[in-house]
Design a protein around this motif. Structure first.
Motif, PDB file in Angstrom:
ATOM      1  N   ILE A  17       0.849  -1.207   0.000  1.00  0.00           N
ATOM      2  CA  ILE A  17       0.000   0.000   0.000  1.00  0.00           C
ATOM      3  C   ILE A  17       0.878   1.249   0.000  1.00  0.00           C
ATOM      4  N   ARG A  18       1.933   1.236   0.817  1.00  0.00           N
ATOM      5  CA  ARG A  18       2.861   2.382   0.839  1.00  0.00           C
ATOM      6  C   ARG A  18       3.417   2.639  -0.548  1.00  0.00           C
ATOM      7  N   ILE A  24       1.170   6.624  -6.860  1.00  0.00           N
ATOM      8  CA  ILE A  24       0.003   7.450  -7.193  1.00  0.00           C
ATOM      9  C   ILE A  24       0.302   8.930  -6.954  1.00  0.00           C
ATOM     10  N   LEU A  25       0.812   9.250  -5.766  1.00  0.00           N
ATOM     11  CA  LEU A  25       0.979  10.651  -5.383  1.00  0.00           C
ATOM     12  C   LEU A  25       2.201  11.311  -6.026  1.00  0.00           C
ATOM     13  N   LYS A 113      -6.779   8.221  -9.215  1.00  0.00           N
ATOM     14  CA  LYS A 113      -7.153   9.532  -9.741  1.00  0.00           C
ATOM     15  C   LYS A 113      -7.948  10.319  -8.690  1.00  0.00           C
ATOM     16  N   ASN A 114      -8.885   9.634  -8.069  1.00  0.00           N
ATOM     17  CA  ASN A 114      -9.719  10.208  -7.025  1.00  0.00           C
ATOM     18  C   ASN A 114      -8.844  10.705  -5.863  1.00  0.00           C
ATOM     19  N   LEU A 115      -7.919   9.866  -5.427  1.00  0.00           N
ATOM     20  CA  LEU A 115      -7.042  10.200  -4.307  1.00  0.00           C
ATOM     21  C   LEU A 115      -6.194  11.424  -4.630  1.00  0.00           C
ATOM     22  N   ARG A 116      -5.568  11.450  -5.807  1.00  0.00           N
ATOM     23  CA  ARG A 116      -4.719  12.578  -6.196  1.00  0.00           C
ATOM     24  C   ARG A 116      -5.520  13.869  -6.209  1.00  0.00           C
TER      25      ARG A 116
END
Length: 128
Positions: A17-18, A24-25, A113-116
Motif C-alpha cells: 500500500i505504501r 500514485i501521489l 485519480k480520485n485520491l490525487r
C-alpha cells in the motif's frame, strides 16, 4: 495551470500500500515520505511540516486516529490536511475520524485519480 510539488507524509504498515500510494501521489510530482508505523510518523513530524498526511487507521504502535488527534493539537501542524486511510466504511469510523479532526477519509481499495484529486484539493484549499 502550474502545480506545485508538495511534501506528503504517508504512514501505512503494509509495504504494498505504501508503494502504491507513493506511485500514485508522486505522479503529480509530489515528494512522498513513507513510513511504516505511527511512531515513525510522529518522529518525522517533530522536525518536519508536510503539506498533507495520509494515515492508515490500523497500524502498530499508534493508529492513524491517534496521530491525527495529536497533530491537530500542535499549532505548527494543526492546519495540515490529514486524510485517514481505512478499509472500514461505517458510521463508527466516520464518527471517530470527525472526533480526531481528520479532514477526509479515503477508503480502500483506492482509486488513484480520485485520491490525487482530493489530496491536491485539500492542500490548495489550505493555501488560499
Amino acid at each position: 495551470m502550474i502545480r506545485m510539488a508538495y511534501t506528503i507524509l504517508v504512514a501505512d504498515d503494509e509495504p504494498a500500500i505504501r508503494t502504491m500510494l507513493e506511485v500514485i501521489l508522486s505522479a503529480d510530482g509530489h515528494d512522498i515520505v513513507a513510513v511504516s508505523d505511527g511512531k515513525t510518523a510522529l518522529d518525522y513530524l517533530r522536525e518536519h511540516t508536510p503539506d498533507a498526511m495520509l494515515l492508515d487507521v490500523k497500524m502498530p504502535h499508534m493508529d492513524g486516529f491517534e496521530i491525527c488527534s495529536r497533530v491537530k493539537r500542535i499549532k505548527r501542524l494543526r492546519d495540515t490536511p490529514v486524510l485517514l486511510l481505512t478499509g472500514f466504511d461505517d458510521d463508527q469510523t466516520r464518527d471517530h475520524a470527525k472526533l480526531v479532526g481528520a479532514d477526509d477519509i479515503v477508503y480502500k481499495p483506492l482509486s488513484g485519480k480520485n485520491l490525487r484529486g482530493r489530496v491536491n484539493q485539500l492542500i490548495e484549499a489550505r493555501r488560499r
